[in-house]
Motif scaffolding. Structure first.
Motif, PDB file in Angstrom:
ATOM      1  N   CYS A   1      53.478   9.683   3.369  1.00 29.09           N
ATOM      2  CA  CYS A   1      52.564   9.589   2.227  1.00 29.09           C
ATOM      3  C   CYS A   1      51.115   9.813   2.665  1.00 29.09           C
ATOM      4  O   CYS A   1      50.306  10.366   1.913  1.00 29.09           O
ATOM      5  CB  CYS A   1      52.678   8.222   1.557  1.00 29.09           C
ATOM      6  SG  CYS A   1      54.282   7.906   0.790  1.00 29.09           S
ATOM      7  N   ASN A   2      50.805   9.392   3.876  1.00 30.53           N
ATOM      8  CA  ASN A   2      49.436   9.482   4.386  1.00 30.53           C
ATOM      9  C   ASN A   2      48.998  10.930   4.621  1.00 30.53           C
ATOM     10  O   ASN A   2      47.812  11.201   4.802  1.00 30.53           O
ATOM     11  CB  ASN A   2      49.302   8.648   5.665  1.00 30.53           C
ATOM     12  CG  ASN A   2      47.873   8.529   6.135  1.00 30.53           C
ATOM     13  OD1 ASN A   2      47.583   8.794   7.293  1.00 30.53           O
ATOM     14  ND2 ASN A   2      46.969   8.129   5.260  1.00 30.53           N
TER      15      ASN A   2
ATOM     16  N   GLN B   1      61.369  -2.004   8.552  1.00 27.60           N
ATOM     17  CA  GLN B   1      59.973  -1.671   8.836  1.00 27.60           C
ATOM     18  C   GLN B   1      59.855  -0.284   9.450  1.00 27.60           C
ATOM     19  O   GLN B   1      58.915   0.462   9.148  1.00 27.60           O
ATOM     20  CB  GLN B   1      59.341  -2.714   9.761  1.00 27.60           C
ATOM     21  CG  GLN B   1      57.836  -2.595   9.849  1.00 27.60           C
ATOM     22  CD  GLN B   1      57.154  -2.812   8.501  1.00 27.60           C
ATOM     23  OE1 GLN B   1      57.356  -3.841   7.863  1.00 27.60           O
ATOM     24  NE2 GLN B   1      56.358  -1.856   8.059  1.00 27.60           N
TER      25      GLN B   1
ATOM     26  N   VAL C   1      46.324   5.370   3.440  1.00 26.97           N
ATOM     27  CA  VAL C   1      47.323   4.384   3.842  1.00 26.97           C
ATOM     28  C   VAL C   1      47.349   3.234   2.835  1.00 26.97           C
ATOM     29  O   VAL C   1      48.432   2.772   2.438  1.00 26.97           O
ATOM     30  CB  VAL C   1      47.044   3.864   5.274  1.00 26.97           C
ATOM     31  CG1 VAL C   1      47.914   2.663   5.604  1.00 26.97           C
ATOM     32  CG2 VAL C   1      47.283   4.976   6.286  1.00 26.97           C
ATOM     33  N   ASN C   2      46.172   2.785   2.390  1.00 25.38           N
ATOM     34  CA  ASN C   2      46.130   1.683   1.424  1.00 25.38           C
ATOM     35  C   ASN C   2      46.802   2.057   0.113  1.00 25.38           C
ATOM     36  O   ASN C   2      47.504   1.240  -0.494  1.00 25.38           O
ATOM     37  CB  ASN C   2      44.689   1.231   1.171  1.00 25.38           C
ATOM     38  CG  ASN C   2      44.132   0.458   2.336  1.00 25.38           C
ATOM     39  OD1 ASN C   2      44.869  -0.079   3.157  1.00 25.38           O
ATOM     40  ND2 ASN C   2      42.816   0.402   2.433  1.00 25.38           N
TER      41      ASN C   2
ATOM     42  N   ARG D   1      60.067   2.084   6.631  1.00 30.84           N
ATOM     43  CA  ARG D   1      58.872   1.924   5.796  1.00 30.84           C
ATOM     44  C   ARG D   1      57.673   2.616   6.453  1.00 30.84           C
ATOM     45  O   ARG D   1      56.904   3.304   5.789  1.00 30.84           O
ATOM     46  CB  ARG D   1      58.600   0.434   5.583  1.00 30.84           C
ATOM     47  CG  ARG D   1      57.434   0.106   4.694  1.00 30.84           C
ATOM     48  CD  ARG D   1      57.697   0.582   3.249  1.00 30.84           C
ATOM     49  NE  ARG D   1      56.923  -0.184   2.334  1.00 30.84           N
ATOM     50  CZ  ARG D   1      57.409  -0.875   1.324  1.00 30.84           C
ATOM     51  NH1 ARG D   1      58.695  -0.880   1.065  1.00 30.84           N
ATOM     52  NH2 ARG D   1      56.624  -1.534   0.533  1.00 30.84           N
ATOM     53  N   ASP D   2      57.519   2.430   7.759  1.00 34.48           N
ATOM     54  CA  ASP D   2      56.416   3.061   8.486  1.00 34.48           C
ATOM     55  C   ASP D   2      56.499   4.588   8.430  1.00 34.48           C
ATOM     56  O   ASP D   2      55.479   5.268   8.294  1.00 34.48           O
ATOM     57  CB  ASP D   2      56.372   2.575   9.934  1.00 34.48           C
ATOM     58  CG  ASP D   2      55.964   1.124  10.064  1.00 34.48           C
ATOM     59  OD1 ASP D   2      55.420   0.547   9.086  1.00 34.48           O
ATOM     60  OD2 ASP D   2      56.200   0.543  11.149  1.00 34.48           O
TER      61      ASP D   2
ATOM     62  N   LEU E   1      54.099   1.497  -2.551  1.00 28.51           N
ATOM     63  CA  LEU E   1      55.382   1.000  -2.049  1.00 28.51           C
ATOM     64  C   LEU E   1      55.570  -0.474  -2.396  1.00 28.51           C
ATOM     65  O   LEU E   1      56.688  -0.899  -2.718  1.00 28.51           O
ATOM     66  CB  LEU E   1      55.485   1.231  -0.544  1.00 28.51           C
ATOM     67  CG  LEU E   1      55.590   2.709  -0.135  1.00 28.51           C
ATOM     68  CD1 LEU E   1      55.485   2.857   1.375  1.00 28.51           C
ATOM     69  CD2 LEU E   1      56.863   3.346  -0.661  1.00 28.51           C
ATOM     70  N   THR E   2      54.496  -1.233  -2.377  1.00 27.28           N
ATOM     71  CA  THR E   2      54.573  -2.638  -2.772  1.00 27.28           C
ATOM     72  C   THR E   2      54.942  -2.767  -4.246  1.00 27.28           C
ATOM     73  O   THR E   2      55.709  -3.661  -4.633  1.00 27.28           O
ATOM     74  CB  THR E   2      53.248  -3.366  -2.458  1.00 27.28           C
ATOM     75  OG1 THR E   2      53.037  -3.314  -1.046  1.00 27.28           O
ATOM     76  CG2 THR E   2      53.275  -4.815  -2.923  1.00 27.28           C
TER      77      THR E   2
ATOM     78  N   ASP F   1      58.570  -2.426  -4.376  1.00 27.44           N
ATOM     79  CA  ASP F   1      59.219  -3.663  -3.936  1.00 27.44           C
ATOM     80  C   ASP F   1      59.264  -4.673  -5.079  1.00 27.44           C
ATOM     81  O   ASP F   1      60.288  -5.333  -5.303  1.00 27.44           O
ATOM     82  CB  ASP F   1      58.456  -4.303  -2.772  1.00 27.44           C
ATOM     83  CG  ASP F   1      58.381  -3.418  -1.533  1.00 27.44           C
ATOM     84  OD1 ASP F   1      59.174  -2.472  -1.402  1.00 27.44           O
ATOM     85  OD2 ASP F   1      57.503  -3.697  -0.686  1.00 27.44           O
TER      86      ASP F   1
ATOM     87  N   ILE G   1      55.204   5.581   5.008  1.00 27.72           N
ATOM     88  CA  ILE G   1      53.746   5.476   4.928  1.00 27.72           C
ATOM     89  C   ILE G   1      53.103   6.655   5.659  1.00 27.72           C
ATOM     90  O   ILE G   1      52.138   7.255   5.163  1.00 27.72           O
ATOM     91  CB  ILE G   1      53.260   4.120   5.483  1.00 27.72           C
ATOM     92  CG1 ILE G   1      53.696   3.006   4.524  1.00 27.72           C
ATOM     93  CG2 ILE G   1      51.744   4.115   5.679  1.00 27.72           C
ATOM     94  CD1 ILE G   1      53.507   1.609   5.067  1.00 27.72           C
TER      95      ILE G   1
ATOM     96  N   LYS H   1      50.639   2.115   0.790  1.00 23.38           N
ATOM     97  CA  LYS H   1      51.173   0.751   0.886  1.00 23.38           C
ATOM     98  C   LYS H   1      51.189   0.073  -0.487  1.00 23.38           C
ATOM     99  O   LYS H   1      52.147  -0.628  -0.818  1.00 23.38           O
ATOM    100  CB  LYS H   1      50.343  -0.074   1.866  1.00 23.38           C
ATOM    101  CG  LYS H   1      50.596   0.282   3.313  1.00 23.38           C
ATOM    102  CD  LYS H   1      49.761  -0.587   4.243  1.00 23.38           C
ATOM    103  CE  LYS H   1      50.040  -0.257   5.700  1.00 23.38           C
ATOM    104  NZ  LYS H   1      49.232  -1.097   6.607  1.00 23.38           N
TER     105      LYS H   1
END
Length: 193
Positions: free
Chosen positions: A71-72, A61, A77-78, A64-65, A84-85, A88, A68, A81
């Motif tokens: 990328c932000n 995490q 942020v959405n 990952r943070d 990245l999802t 995954d 994010i 995320k």
């Protein structure tokens, strides 16, 4: 440079999805960090020392943070995320193909069709033998893991679906087909003896 998924796109803890968890156990066994019974081996200490995988949810995490946040700078942020999802989910799909290939070869060892190589600790495929894999079918598995699986997830995480699909995913599909065909041929040859 660290990423949440690490160099090999393997991590702990295991996912809640039972099929994915089983696939990941199979991959960790083929990496030699778990033995064929699923227990940790000495190689796990090497992986820990090299930090090529995140071994706790907190470590994963944290990385990952960071991603994010990076990328932000250019995206919401959405959006970050969500992308990245998608990555995954691509790892999950690639893991399923990879585990299927590993299991096909592991079955050849279990059934005595492939003898355990002297340099193997267990009669089980060893992805970290790299190009020294002792059989053609295991050479194919090695390429599937360290070339095509990596292209699949790296292309996805780099927002390059064309690369991920044609040079990764499609090649993994081809590898798996060839592994299954080779395994069947080996079984047929054994029956004839």
């Amino acid at each position: 440079m660290l990423t949440a998924w690490g160099f090999l796109a393997v991590r702990l803890p295991m996912p809640k999805d039972k099929e994915w968890a089983a696939d990941r156990v199979t991959i960790l066994q083929a990496l030699g960090v778990l033995n064929p019974e699923g227990k940790p081996t000495d190689r796990l200490d090497v992986v820990k020392a090299a930090t090529v995988a995140r071994l706790t949810q907190e470590d994963w995490q944290k990385e990952r943070d960071k991603m994010i946040k990076t990328c932000n700078q250019y995206h919401s942020v959405n959006f970050a995320k969500g992308e990245l999802t998608k990555g995954d989910q691509m790892i999950k799909a690639a893991d399923h193909l990879m585990a299927e290939g590993i299991r096909a070869i592991a079955a050849l060892y279990k059934d005595g069709i492939l003898p355990k190589p002297k340099n193997y600790v267990y009669p089980f495929p060893d992805l970290l033998t790299f190009h020294d894999a002792p059989t053609g079918i295991e050479q194919k598995l090695f390429v599937m893991f360290l070339e095509h699986r990596m292209r699949t997830f790296q292309g996805t995480f780099h927002a390059n679906p064309d690369y991920a699909f044609w040079y990764g995913w499609s090649e993994m599909q081809r590898d798996l087909t060839e592994i299954k065909e080779m395994a069947e041929e080996m079984r047929e040859q054994t029956k004839k003896k």
